[in-house]
Scaffold this active site. Structure first.
Site, short mmCIF file in Angstrom:
data_model
loop_
_atom_site.label_atom_id
_atom_site.label_comp_id
_atom_site.label_asym_id
_atom_site.label_seq_id
_atom_site.Cartn_x
_atom_site.Cartn_y
_atom_site.Cartn_z
N GLY A 173 36.64 38.08 46.06
CA GLY A 173 36.75 36.93 46.95
C GLY A 173 37.84 36.77 47.01
N GLU A 174 38.41 35.02 46.87
CA GLU A 174 39.69 34.66 47.02
C GLU A 174 39.82 33.80 45.95
OE1 GLU A 174 42.40 34.83 48.42
OE2 GLU A 174 41.59 36.48 49.29
N SER A 175 40.34 34.18 45.27
CA SER A 175 41.60 34.18 43.94
C SER A 175 41.20 32.23 43.43
CB SER A 175 41.41 34.79 43.00
OG SER A 175 43.20 35.06 43.79
N HIS A 182 36.15 47.06 42.67
CA HIS A 182 34.77 47.16 43.28
C HIS A 182 33.10 47.90 43.50
CE1 HIS A 182 35.63 43.06 45.55
NE2 HIS A 182 37.03 43.69 45.55
N ARG A 206 48.62 40.05 42.90
CA ARG A 206 47.91 39.48 44.16
C ARG A 206 48.35 40.73 45.19
NH1 ARG A 206 46.36 33.85 46.19
NH2 ARG A 206 44.80 35.15 47.11
N ILE A 216 39.70 46.46 48.04
CA ILE A 216 39.95 45.91 49.29
C ILE A 216 41.07 44.62 48.56
CG2 ILE A 216 38.61 43.30 50.92
CD1 ILE A 216 35.79 45.53 49.89
N ARG A 217 41.93 44.43 49.77
CA ARG A 217 42.98 43.42 49.31
C ARG A 217 43.14 43.34 47.99
NH1 ARG A 217 42.10 38.50 50.94
NH2 ARG A 217 40.04 38.42 51.01
N CYS A 247 38.35 42.93 41.07
CA CYS A 247 38.99 41.86 41.69
C CYS A 247 39.62 40.83 41.61
CB CYS A 247 38.41 42.06 43.36
SG CYS A 247 39.66 42.73 44.67
N GLU A 269 30.60 47.05 42.26
CA GLU A 269 29.27 46.98 43.19
C GLU A 269 29.02 46.88 44.42
OE1 GLU A 269 31.65 45.19 42.20
OE2 GLU A 269 32.12 43.89 43.74
#
Ligand code: GLN
Length: 206
Positions: free
Chosen positions: A54-56, A188, A117, A145-146, A86, A190
């Protein structure tokens, strides 16, 4: 067996689905439980904890505000298994790169690694790559993903997978690592149907 997923932001539901499927494959439908952790007071009842992508920055700040950060540090110290994917990988680290430092985002500081990051640049924001992992015979489908990466790891950290820099085959980025009861992945698992990592996590850590 109770597995908690930090459910503040990010791909929480995908992790829950993958963990439930993994438990079912292990015949643990009855005894296995996957729960969401949104507030303090839940971590200590879990046997293992997953920090999703997500967004850390967001996840880190809200975990701190909710008092989950301290609980996770205690759980790690007790030897409970923790898996971060991630953004979760970033949060597990002891040290961040300049970008991480600039944001002042709180880190859990549980792995002796330095993370970067968005390590794969804008052109390669999202990509899939078959990953050679030291723990499996066949490559694992890595969905990035990013994604962050680990740029430095202490000797106490087991490197499980690396990716070459595009322009420099000598320069490798660490994308999967383990230190004791803690495992960090830049990608990821998952989001794939491949549950080998989830099985590995439950097999070797619990
Ligand atoms: N770039 C995100 C961050 O720095 C991580 C991306 C992800 O978790 N998919 O927090």
């Amino acid at each position: 067996m109770k597995i908690g997923v930090i459910a503040i932001q990010g791909d929480v539901e995908e992790h829950i689905k993958a963990l439930k499927a993994t438990l079912a494959e292990r015949g643990e439908n009855e005894n296995g439980e996957v729960i969401r952790i949104k507030h303090r007071g839940i971590v200590s009842s879990c046997d293992a904890i997953v920090i999703p992508g997500g967004e850390s920055t967001t996840i880190g700040r809200l975990m701190e505000r909710e008092g989950i950060t301290e609980e996770l540090r205690d759980a790690a110290e007790e030897g409970k298994p923790l898996l971060g994917t991630c953004a979760g990988m970033i949060l597990l680290a002891k040290e961040g790169d300049e970008e991480v430092k600039k944001t002042g985002q709180p880190l859990l500081g549980l792995m002796d690694v330095r993370v970067k990051r968005n390590a794969f640049g804008r052109q390669r924001e999202s990509f899939e790559a078959p990953l050679k992992m030291s723990i499996f015979d066949e490559p694992f489908p890595g969905v990035f993903i990013r994604a962050p990466c680990i740029t430095h790891a202490a000797d106490t950290v087991d490197v499980l997978a690396t990716l070459d820099e595009d322009d420099d085959k000598m320069n490798k980025r660490i994308v999967a690592a383990r230190q004791g009861n803690i495992m960090a992945l830049a990608f990821h698992p998952e989001l794939t149907g491949d549950r080998r990592i989830h099985h590995y996590f439950l097999d070797t850590f619990l």
